[in-house]
Design a protein around this motif. Structure first.
Motif: not given
Length: 342
Positions: A272, A204-206, A275, A208-209, A260, A202
């Protein structure tokens, strides 16, 4: 020397020239020049440091693979000559239908860590025979080579290679003297993930939670929470698929999962974009890890993605069958709970 081993030696020679060109560029360019990004092309963002490797890629392939020309080459940054994005034919002007091999290359896998002086990157190459009527896939790769590009302050660099069915080999080279020595490839034989490295990627942003939640679910299901103030498992977010595979082959990691592509529906609901994902050129050296004994699979079995620039790859890597038996059921259950059936 048989043809496959001859190919290995030729690709290793290409990699040395690319490695030297990139290290020279880092020494003789400013950090700002190396970090200048361009996201206008296909595949990953291209940074200034990437151009150093791309600049010599086709020339070196044409030189060292001369006896096998024509070949199809797939790599980031190549101009579209009508064969497909990021796809070229050597020699220029040759027909893809006359090619003997399909060569997929990532000149620098792990650009970001290298250009900031944090961690080595890798040159990755996979070679497949040509098949009439279809594009070769990851399962068709017969020869794979990956070569470490260290930061200039580092004086040792590793090279790994494999021919399908013949095992994997690694050496460590002292860049000051050029002397190489054998390096063992021994995936972990542990039967637990406790007190070992393993992770859901994980970087990169987006989303990740979600990925972190899946990681936690797996670790809790497999080893439990541990005692107060105790960390029972660890993770290593290496921004390089080739590097992740090497860590598994060297016995440093026990499992890795790159999920991803599965995030796309969740990100769409959040408004968004999809990814940035692993592509076939990022994982074209999986054969090395497999020949060393690592299990590299997708959610539904063996990886069978075509050797193109932009296919998205979800993959799991396990050091051994015991680790897979422990982790995979919990991993698939967590994926289903958070993302739906893979």
């Amino acid at each position: 020397m048989d043809e496959a081993q001859d190919l290995v030696e030729s690709v290793r020679a290409v990699h040395v020239r690319i490695r030297d060109a990139v290290i020279d560029a880092m020494v003789n360019s400013t950090s700002e020049e190396m970090r200048l990004g361009d996201g206008s092309g296909g595949g990953d963002t291209i940074y200034g440091i990437d151009r150093a490797g791309e600049a010599v890629l086709l020339e070196m392939l044409g030189m060292h693979l001369e006896k096998w020309l024509p070949v199809v080459v797939v790599a980031e940054g190549l101009p579209d000559i009508g064969v497909g994005p990021g796809t070229a034919v050597l020699p220029p002007g040759a027909s893809p239908s006359d090619a003997r091999f399909w060569v997929i290359v990532d000149p620098i896998d792990g650009t970001r860590g290298l250009m900031y002086g944090k961690r080595s990157a890798w040159i990755l190459t996979g070679i497949s025979p040509i098949f009439a009527g279809r594009t070769p896939s990851l399962r068709d790769i017969e020869v794979a080579v990956q070569t470490e590009i260290p930061h200039p302050k580092q004086t040792l660099a590793d090279t790994l290679w494999a021919v399908r069915g013949e095992g994997a080999t690694a050496i460590r080279t002292d860049l000051r003297t050029g002397i190489s020595s054998p390096l063992p490839l021994t995936p972990s034989a542990a039967d637990s993930i406790g007190h070992g490295f393993g992770q859901v990627a994980r970087v990169f942003p987006g989303g990740r939670d979600v990925l972190a939640a899946i990681d936690d679910e797996v670790c809790l299901a497999v080893v439990g929470p541990g005692g107060p103030g105790k960390g029972v498992t660890f993770e290593d977010q290496y921004i390089s698929t080739g590097g992740q595979l090497a860590e598994l082959a060297f016995g440093h990691d026990r499992w890795t999962a790159d999920l991803r592509p599965l995030l796309t529906p969740v990100l769409a609901k959040r408004g968004l974009p999809p990814p940035q994902c692993c592509h076939p050129y990022d994982i074209c050296t999986a054969l090395i890890a497999e020949e060393a004994g690592v299990l590299v699979v997708g959610p539904k079995g063996p990886l069978d993605h075509p050797l193109t620039l932009d296919d998205n790859v979800t993959w799991f890597g396990y050091a051994n069958e015991s680790i897979r038996a422990l982790v995979e059921p919990a991993l698939l259950a967590a994926i289903t709970a958070y993302l739906g059936p893979p």
